[in-house]
Design an enzyme around this catalytic site. Sequence first.
Site, mmCIF file in Angstrom:
data_model
loop_
_atom_site.group_PDB
_atom_site.id
_atom_site.type_symbol
_atom_site.label_atom_id
_atom_site.label_comp_id
_atom_site.label_asym_id
_atom_site.label_seq_id
_atom_site.Cartn_x
_atom_site.Cartn_y
_atom_site.Cartn_z
ATOM 1 N N ARG A 192 8.750 6.871 5.510
ATOM 2 C CA ARG A 192 8.698 8.332 5.662
ATOM 3 C C ARG A 192 9.074 8.764 7.082
ATOM 4 O O ARG A 192 9.678 9.828 7.270
ATOM 5 C CB ARG A 192 7.316 8.846 5.278
ATOM 6 C CG ARG A 192 7.019 8.711 3.788
ATOM 7 C CD ARG A 192 5.566 8.979 3.473
ATOM 8 N NE ARG A 192 5.171 10.326 3.861
ATOM 9 C CZ ARG A 192 3.905 10.730 3.930
ATOM 10 N NH1 ARG A 192 2.913 9.874 3.666
ATOM 11 N NH2 ARG A 192 3.624 11.970 4.282
ATOM 12 N N TYR A 227 11.987 0.155 -1.319
ATOM 13 C CA TYR A 227 11.559 1.535 -1.534
ATOM 14 C C TYR A 227 12.780 2.395 -1.798
ATOM 15 O O TYR A 227 13.897 2.077 -1.367
ATOM 16 C CB TYR A 227 10.836 2.082 -0.295
ATOM 17 C CG TYR A 227 9.415 1.605 -0.128
ATOM 18 C CD1 TYR A 227 8.344 2.352 -0.618
ATOM 19 C CD2 TYR A 227 9.134 0.413 0.527
ATOM 20 C CE1 TYR A 227 7.033 1.925 -0.457
ATOM 21 C CE2 TYR A 227 7.828 -0.034 0.691
ATOM 22 C CZ TYR A 227 6.784 0.730 0.189
ATOM 23 O OH TYR A 227 5.494 0.299 0.337
ATOM 24 N N ASP A 236 0.798 5.649 0.158
ATOM 25 C CA ASP A 236 -0.014 6.766 0.619
ATOM 26 C C ASP A 236 -0.224 7.797 -0.495
ATOM 27 O O ASP A 236 0.394 7.726 -1.558
ATOM 28 C CB ASP A 236 0.670 7.459 1.805
ATOM 29 C CG ASP A 236 0.875 6.529 2.978
ATOM 30 O OD1 ASP A 236 0.000 5.686 3.225
ATOM 31 O OD2 ASP A 236 1.927 6.645 3.639
ATOM 32 N N ARG A 242 0.841 -1.189 0.000
ATOM 33 C CA ARG A 242 0.000 0.000 0.000
ATOM 34 C C ARG A 242 0.880 1.244 0.000
ATOM 35 O O ARG A 242 1.860 1.329 0.741
ATOM 36 C CB ARG A 242 -0.904 0.006 1.235
ATOM 37 C CG ARG A 242 -1.826 1.207 1.325
ATOM 38 C CD ARG A 242 -2.771 1.082 2.506
ATOM 39 N NE ARG A 242 -3.677 2.220 2.603
ATOM 40 C CZ ARG A 242 -4.674 2.307 3.481
ATOM 41 N NH1 ARG A 242 -4.877 1.321 4.343
ATOM 42 N NH2 ARG A 242 -5.458 3.369 3.507
#
Length: 272
Positions: free
Chosen positions: A201, A111, A53, A51
């Site tokens: 993040r 990522y 954001d 998922r």
Amino acid sequence: MSRTLALCFEYLGTAFCGSQWQPGGRAVQTELETAWQRLTSETGRWIFAGRTDAGVHALAQVAHIVSDTPRSLDTIAKAINAITPPDISVHEAWEMPTGFHARFSARQRTYRYVFDSAPAPSATLSGRVLRLDHQLDWAAMQAALDTLIGTHDFAAFAGAGHEGSTTRTCMLAQLRPAEWLGRPVTVLHLQANAFLKHMVRNIVGTLLMVGDGRLSLEAWQAIIASRDRRNAGPTAPPQGLYLESIGYDPALQPLATSSRWDGTTYFRTYQG
């Protein structure tokens, strides 16, 4: 006869409320399922490997669906690209063995977070990188990242509302200089078996405090040991974050691939 179909695709997250369907929001899942219904008249749900954001991008997201469509994989890839808006692009379609699950079959996720600290801002990269207006101590940041390698409790970097275990295994945490459209940037690569909500993040937001001298290596380690999100730094902005790839067991091979791409690329990234 039902088939398990999977797609590898990218998207620019700027105009999306996130990857997952949300009421009243423009989500990647909504666009994909709308295109699928137009193509096949099926209303099935695409299940995503990870998922993302609002504002977060993906270079190689993976999703699967169980379908009765007889259409070829190449037709599926071409047709979805023709139907979806230009901020989504399908790289490849696969037919997978029964029981394949984009999320639960995945062994790792990678990522990247992109920083731009050049003297002048870039209009071309606006919304795709985190613009920094001052230089950072990249060596100190790398020293902090080195402590993430291995299996740890990452509760200090978990987003609000997380349920379940906060223990994850990190395989890669590295800063690298790179060039993007002729412009020097710095790229953070993070790879783990799975990530908590907002984990990347939150790591980046805290790492920036190390880079500008507000946080020592010892304080960074104390934050991790505290398992308390309140002790960590702010959540970094979404625009510099990309879901880079999903890794699956090399033994898990597609039954068939679309003819336009090499279907084994994203199934050979997991090294155990």
